[in-house]
Enzyme design. Structure first.
Site, PDB file in Angstrom:
ATOM      1  N   CYS A   1      66.944  44.156  52.779  1.00  0.00           N
ATOM      2  CA  CYS A   1      66.886  45.471  53.396  1.00  0.00           C
ATOM      3  C   CYS A   1      65.764  46.248  52.705  1.00  0.00           C
ATOM      4  CB  CYS A   1      68.227  46.185  53.245  1.00  0.00           C
ATOM      5  SG  CYS A   1      68.198  47.808  54.018  1.00  0.00           S
ATOM      6  N   GLY A   2      64.726  46.567  53.454  1.00  0.00           N
ATOM      7  CA  GLY A   2      63.557  47.216  52.861  1.00  0.00           C
ATOM      8  C   GLY A   2      63.851  48.638  52.429  1.00  0.00           C
ATOM      9  N   HIS A   3      64.441  49.420  53.333  1.00  0.00           N
ATOM     10  CA  HIS A   3      64.736  50.801  52.931  1.00  0.00           C
ATOM     11  C   HIS A   3      65.756  50.788  51.788  1.00  0.00           C
ATOM     12  CE1 HIS A   3      68.729  51.027  54.929  1.00  0.00           C
ATOM     13  NE2 HIS A   3      68.900  52.016  54.083  1.00  0.00           N
TER      14      HIS A   3
ATOM     15  N   CYS B   1      62.206  50.931  59.051  1.00  0.00           N
ATOM     16  CA  CYS B   1      62.817  49.630  58.788  1.00  0.00           C
ATOM     17  C   CYS B   1      61.850  48.703  58.027  1.00  0.00           C
ATOM     18  CB  CYS B   1      63.274  48.943  60.086  1.00  0.00           C
ATOM     19  SG  CYS B   1      64.316  47.502  59.773  1.00  0.00           S
ATOM     20  N   GLY B   2      62.185  48.444  56.774  1.00  0.00           N
ATOM     21  CA  GLY B   2      61.286  47.635  55.933  1.00  0.00           C
ATOM     22  C   GLY B   2      61.174  46.194  56.407  1.00  0.00           C
ATOM     23  N   THR B   3      62.323  45.579  56.738  1.00  0.00           N
ATOM     24  CA  THR B   3      62.247  44.185  57.190  1.00  0.00           C
ATOM     25  C   THR B   3      61.674  44.129  58.609  1.00  0.00           C
ATOM     26  OG1 THR B   3      64.608  44.333  57.772  1.00  0.00           O
ATOM     27  CG2 THR B   3      64.063  43.292  55.673  1.00  0.00           C
TER      28      THR B   3
HETATM   29  O1  PYC Z   1      64.785  48.717  55.988  1.00  0.00           O
HETATM   30  O2  PYC Z   1      64.950  46.542  56.190  1.00  0.00           O
HETATM   31  C1  PYC Z   1      65.359  47.675  56.394  1.00  0.00           C
HETATM   32  C2  PYC Z   1      66.609  47.845  57.149  1.00  0.00           C
HETATM   33  C3  PYC Z   1      67.364  46.883  57.748  1.00  0.00           C
HETATM   34  C4  PYC Z   1      68.457  47.519  58.340  1.00  0.00           C
HETATM   35  C5  PYC Z   1      68.334  48.868  58.096  1.00  0.00           C
HETATM   36  N1  PYC Z   1      67.199  49.046  57.359  1.00  0.00           N
END
Ligand code: PYC
Length: 319
Positions: free
Chosen positions: A91-93, A241-243
């Site tokens: 999870c990036g965030h 969303c980081g991913t």
């Molecule tokens: O930031 O990767 C992310 C992420 C995945 C689900 C919610 N945020």
């Protein structure tokens, strides 16, 4: 005081998306590779996830982060991310949330730390107390231009890509990327996800595609794109969303639309942003770097009183 147990947490948000880092009160999930610790948490102690995330102690947008012992000696910690429906690979965030939280608690200095996630080792680089870059796991496009027949939308075409979770990325959003249209976007993305399932479209090795991403033009002049991301449990990502941005970079790289080191600014549904770039990896893979800001917003204890029928959250069987 007796008759209750307590889970100590710190909440932060990364570009609007919440992360709840668990500091104390998690279950014993043993040691060894973080992937195995996740399996034990899921199979033997899933009520912990529901307690932390579900109402009345949590809410659908929050992502939990359970810190655990890493098996990789180069890592400062292991981390397992979870949400209202299950567990995330990465999870990036959330990784940004973990970094700003550990700094807030005085548990880490500015600079680079390695974290072991269930899908591989990442690096978090705390540039300031609030700004963090993550070097994500290798990301790639798995399939290009896949068309599915979607209820209410007709034929929808997108790419399947891995950025630490599985994504279906659709270039032209079926609704305006305005916060007023969020219910329509959630419904449309849910129909896309159902159509992928029905049509047997998956990630590698039959993995379920549980995140749907729509793109459109950005609102700010210096951004490259705006997105909407449907998370597995039906909430939308308030951050870019980081991913999901990692998956987007993989598609841009595969199409020759973004060169290594070039900057991509991804805007979210609420206008917050991640700055992203990549370096090439072996074959068709890339290593994404995502930079965003996180802020601690609360801390406390979740209480579970023994007599509470919803001590494991609404949605669990009352005890
Ligand atoms: O930031 O990767 C992310 C992420 C995945 C689900 C919610 N945020």
């Amino acid at each position: 005081m007796h008759g209750h147990s307590a889970i100590r947490f710190v909440d932060s948000h990364t570009e609007g998306e919440p992360t709840r880092v668990i500091l104390e009160g998690g279950p014993d999930i043993g040691s060894g590779p973080v992937k195995g610790q996740l399996a034990r948490l899921r199979d033997e102690a899933d009520e912990f996830r529901r307690t932390v995330i579900n109402e009345p102690r949590g809410w659908d947008a929050v992502v939990g982060a359970l810190l655990c012992a890493p098996s990789d000696a180069t890592c400062a910690a292991g981390v397992i991310f979870f949400n209202n429906t299950g567990y995330l690979g990465m999870c990036g965030h959330g990784a940004i949330g973990v970094a700003v939280t550990l700094h807030y608690l005085g548990r880490c200095e500015l600079g680079v730390q390695r974290l072991e996630t269930p899908v591989g080792v990442i690096e978090v680089d705390l540039l300031t107390p609030h700004e963090v870059s993550i070097n994500n796991v290798a990301s790639y496009r798995h399939r290009a231009s896949v068309s599915v027949d979607v209820d209410g939308l007709g034929t929808v075409t997108g790419d399947v890509a891995w950025g630490g979770n599985w994504f279906f990325l659709v270039d032209s959003s079926p609704a305006p990327l305005d916060i007023e249209a969020v219910d329509e976007l959630v419904a449309a993305a849910g129909c896309v996800r159902a159509a992928l399932r029905r049509s047997g479209v998956t990630g590698a090795d039959g993995a379920e595609i549980d995140h749907i991403e729509f793109f459109g033009p950005p609102r700010s002049a210096d951004a490259d794109s705006r997105n909407f991301v449907l998370c597995p449990g039906g909430a939308y990502d308030r951050s870019p969303c980081g991913t999901g941005t990692s998956a987007k970079l993989a598609c841009l790289a595969a199409d020759g639309k973004l060169r290594p080191g070039e900057t991509w600014i991804q805007e979210s549904m609420i206008g917050s942003r991640f700055q992203a770039s990549y370096r090439p990896s072996d074959g068709d893979q890339i290593f994404p770097k995502i930079t965003g800001r996180g802020y601690v917003c609360s801390e406390g204890k979740l209480i579970q009183q023994a007599a509470d029928p919803f001590k494991h959250g609404i949605g669990s069987k009352p005890s």
